[in-house]
Scaffold this motif. Structure first.
Motif, PDB file in Angstrom:
ATOM      1  N   TYR A  11     -15.123   4.927  -3.752  1.00 35.81           N
ATOM      2  CA  TYR A  11     -16.281   4.603  -4.597  1.00 35.81           C
ATOM      3  C   TYR A  11     -17.501   4.876  -3.734  1.00 35.81           C
ATOM      4  CZ  TYR A  11     -13.120   2.507  -7.951  1.00 35.81           C
ATOM      5  OH  TYR A  11     -12.120   2.327  -8.869  1.00 35.81           O
ATOM      6  N   ASN A  36      -4.777  -8.434  -5.970  1.00 41.70           N
ATOM      7  CA  ASN A  36      -6.009  -7.957  -6.605  1.00 41.70           C
ATOM      8  C   ASN A  36      -6.842  -7.190  -5.590  1.00 41.70           C
ATOM      9  OD1 ASN A  36      -5.436  -9.170  -9.052  1.00 41.70           O
ATOM     10  ND2 ASN A  36      -6.479 -11.060  -8.512  1.00 41.70           N
ATOM     11  N   GLY A  37      -7.378  -6.075  -6.025  1.00 43.40           N
ATOM     12  CA  GLY A  37      -8.334  -5.347  -5.197  1.00 43.40           C
ATOM     13  C   GLY A  37      -7.736  -4.378  -4.193  1.00 43.40           C
ATOM     14  N   VAL A  38      -6.401  -4.192  -4.192  1.00 47.52           N
ATOM     15  CA  VAL A  38      -5.810  -3.278  -3.195  1.00 47.52           C
ATOM     16  C   VAL A  38      -5.917  -1.804  -3.618  1.00 47.52           C
ATOM     17  CG1 VAL A  38      -4.196  -4.985  -2.264  1.00 47.52           C
ATOM     18  CG2 VAL A  38      -3.442  -3.458  -4.109  1.00 47.52           C
ATOM     19  N   GLY A  39      -6.260  -1.578  -4.904  1.00 48.58           N
ATOM     20  CA  GLY A  39      -6.469  -0.189  -5.340  1.00 48.58           C
ATOM     21  C   GLY A  39      -5.518   0.313  -6.418  1.00 48.58           C
ATOM     22  N   LYS A  40      -4.781  -0.587  -7.055  1.00 48.21           N
ATOM     23  CA  LYS A  40      -3.777  -0.165  -8.039  1.00 48.21           C
ATOM     24  C   LYS A  40      -4.421   0.523  -9.251  1.00 48.21           C
ATOM     25  CE  LYS A  40      -2.260  -4.359  -8.592  1.00 48.21           C
ATOM     26  NZ  LYS A  40      -3.285  -5.089  -7.813  1.00 48.21           N
ATOM     27  N   THR A  41      -5.470  -0.119  -9.773  1.00 47.16           N
ATOM     28  CA  THR A  41      -6.131   0.463 -10.944  1.00 47.16           C
ATOM     29  C   THR A  41      -6.770   1.806 -10.578  1.00 47.16           C
ATOM     30  OG1 THR A  41      -6.539  -1.696 -11.912  1.00 47.16           O
ATOM     31  CG2 THR A  41      -7.988   0.096 -12.639  1.00 47.16           C
ATOM     32  N   THR A  42      -7.381   1.857  -9.415  1.00 48.28           N
ATOM     33  CA  THR A  42      -7.994   3.117  -8.975  1.00 48.28           C
ATOM     34  C   THR A  42      -6.938   4.212  -8.889  1.00 48.28           C
ATOM     35  OG1 THR A  42      -9.586   1.812  -7.694  1.00 48.28           O
ATOM     36  CG2 THR A  42      -9.445   4.175  -7.186  1.00 48.28           C
ATOM     37  N   GLN A  83      -5.850  -1.828 -18.054  1.00 52.86           N
ATOM     38  CA  GLN A  83      -5.910  -3.289 -18.012  1.00 52.86           C
ATOM     39  C   GLN A  83      -6.933  -3.731 -19.062  1.00 52.86           C
ATOM     40  OE1 GLN A  83      -7.032  -4.609 -14.120  1.00 52.86           O
ATOM     41  NE2 GLN A  83      -6.061  -6.598 -14.393  1.00 52.86           N
ATOM     42  N   GLU A 161      -1.005  -3.785 -15.826  1.00 53.53           N
ATOM     43  CA  GLU A 161      -0.831  -5.217 -16.095  1.00 53.53           C
ATOM     44  C   GLU A 161      -0.727  -5.554 -17.581  1.00 53.53           C
ATOM     45  OE1 GLU A 161      -2.745  -7.999 -13.612  1.00 53.53           O
ATOM     46  OE2 GLU A 161      -3.200  -6.525 -12.073  1.00 53.53           O
TER      47      GLU A 161
HETATM   48  N1  LIG Z   1     -16.522   0.709 -10.029  1.00 58.33           N
HETATM   49  C1  LIG Z   1     -16.352   0.325  -8.757  1.00 58.33           C
HETATM   50  N2  LIG Z   1     -17.335   0.486  -7.853  1.00 58.33           N
HETATM   51  C2  LIG Z   1     -17.169   0.109  -6.567  1.00 58.33           C
HETATM   52  N3  LIG Z   1     -16.042  -0.444  -6.081  1.00 58.33           N
HETATM   53  C3  LIG Z   1     -15.049  -0.646  -6.932  1.00 58.33           C
HETATM   54  C4  LIG Z   1     -15.138  -0.268  -8.316  1.00 58.33           C
HETATM   55  N4  LIG Z   1     -13.965  -0.575  -8.931  1.00 58.33           N
HETATM   56  C5  LIG Z   1     -13.183  -1.126  -7.973  1.00 58.33           C
HETATM   57  N5  LIG Z   1     -13.822  -1.154  -6.784  1.00 58.33           N
HETATM   58  C6  LIG Z   1     -13.276  -1.658  -5.514  1.00 58.33           C
HETATM   59  O1  LIG Z   1     -12.182  -0.842  -5.161  1.00 58.33           O
HETATM   60  C7  LIG Z   1     -11.118  -1.628  -4.629  1.00 58.33           C
HETATM   61  C8  LIG Z   1      -9.858  -1.382  -5.438  1.00 58.33           C
HETATM   62  O2  LIG Z   1     -10.040  -1.877  -6.777  1.00 58.33           O
HETATM   63  P1  LIG Z   1      -8.924  -1.729  -7.894  1.00 58.33           P
HETATM   64  O3  LIG Z   1      -9.480  -2.266  -9.167  1.00 58.33           O
HETATM   65  O4  LIG Z   1      -8.400  -0.362  -7.886  1.00 58.33           O
HETATM   66  O5  LIG Z   1      -7.802  -2.716  -7.347  1.00 58.33           O
HETATM   67  P2  LIG Z   1      -6.583  -3.380  -8.082  1.00 58.33           P
HETATM   68  O6  LIG Z   1      -5.494  -3.466  -7.088  1.00 58.33           O
HETATM   69  O7  LIG Z   1      -6.313  -2.692  -9.355  1.00 58.33           O
HETATM   70  O8  LIG Z   1      -7.104  -4.838  -8.398  1.00 58.33           O
HETATM   71  P3  LIG Z   1      -7.006  -5.686  -9.754  1.00 58.33           P
HETATM   72  O9  LIG Z   1      -5.615  -6.145  -9.830  1.00 58.33           O
HETATM   73  O10 LIG Z   1      -7.983  -6.799  -9.506  1.00 58.33           O
HETATM   74  O11 LIG Z   1      -7.421  -4.778 -10.868  1.00 58.33           O
HETATM   75  C9  LIG Z   1     -11.611  -3.078  -4.656  1.00 58.33           C
HETATM   76  O12 LIG Z   1     -12.098  -3.381  -3.381  1.00 58.33           O
HETATM   77  C10 LIG Z   1     -12.713  -3.069  -5.672  1.00 58.33           C
HETATM   78  O13 LIG Z   1     -13.677  -4.028  -5.365  1.00 58.33           O
END
Ligand SMILES: Nc1ncnc2c1ncn2[C@@H]1O[C@H](COP(=O)(O)OP(=O)(O)OP(=O)(O)O)[C@@H](O)[C@H]1O
Length: 234
Positions: A11, A36-42, A83, A161
């Protein structure tokens, strides 16, 4: 086969994915877990083309697609249920389902209608066809969202999820439907999930993510779910 090789993403200036290797065979069920926040959604968004990769490759049936637009990847057989489900709350259930049809426009052989199988798997899609999606319960919306993804006739279904905020009886129904999607339709499923019992009961293999990296992988049959619980915290 869907194959990721050294996928990186960021990002802005902040890297989030650090060289992800992952593969899913045809009709395979794979779960991706992590806090949460490890990057799965990304990662799911990078696979579908909704978030750009900064490096590495995404191969879909042998073709490099990491530079392809999301709609091109959808036409090539990738479907994504985000999600929160991503339905249009002010539109009816049927109108939401119809949104899946444009993904078929590149396939000459595809019939441009909602397949009966969607109604067979999720009767709610027929029973509540005229209702506004926003008025359905969370579990009903999840079923419609998966139904809409199936309208695109995917080979790979990515789910973020799907059990979040859903009552246990509906989780069971969703698991039955997902299992049929795999076994009868031969669609491969990548399931991002925090609910370990569900993930383990459904998936053949798992990947664990920590801080943007895959740190463990294996067969769910060989590893009890409690052995990976530590990766999710308490
Ligand atoms: N639009 C964005 N802009 C900046 N940083 C972001 C953005 N979306 C996510 N992040 C950051 O990127 C990292 C990975 O986020 P991501 O949503 O991929 O994680 P996740 O494992 O899917 O978490 P969750 O289960 O909470 O959805 C996190 O540190 C989050 O804060």
């Amino acid at each position: 086969m869907l194959k990721l090789e050294g996928v990186t993403a960021a990002y802005g200036q902040s890297p989030v994915l650090f060289g992800i290797d992952l593969e899913i065979a045809d009709a395979e069920a794979v779960t991706l877990i992590g806090r949460n926040g490890v990057g799965k959604t990304t990662l799911l968004r990078a696979i579908t083309g909704l978030h750009p990769v900064t490096g590495g490759g995404v191969r879909l049936n042998g073709a490099q697609v990491e530079r392809e637009a999301a709609f091109t990847r959808a036409r090539s057989g990738l479907a994504y249920v985000p999600q929160g489900r991503g339905l249009f709350g002010h539109l009816t259930v049927e109108e939401n389902l119809l949104m899946g049809l444009p993904a078929l426009s590149g396939r000459a052989t595809a019939k441009r209608e909602i397949p009966d199988l969607v109604y067979d798997l999720f009767p709610i899609c027929r029973d509540m066809a005229g209702r506004r999606a926003g008025n359905l319960s969370g579990g009903q919306q999840q079923q419609v969202a998966i139904g809409r993804a199936l309208v695109t006739q995917p080979r790979y279904l990515l789910l973020d999820e799907p059990t979040e905020g859903i009552q246990p009886s509906v989780v069971q129904e969703i698991e039955v439907a997902l299992t049929r999607i795999r076994t009868e339709l031969r669609v491969a499923v990548l399931l991002v999930e925090q609910y370990l019992d569900f993930a383990w009961s459904f998936a053949d293999r798992y990947y664990v993510m920590q801080k943007g990296r895959i740190v463990e992988t294996g067969a769910t049959a060989d590893t009890p779910a409690h052995a990976v619980q530590r990766y999710l915290g308490v």
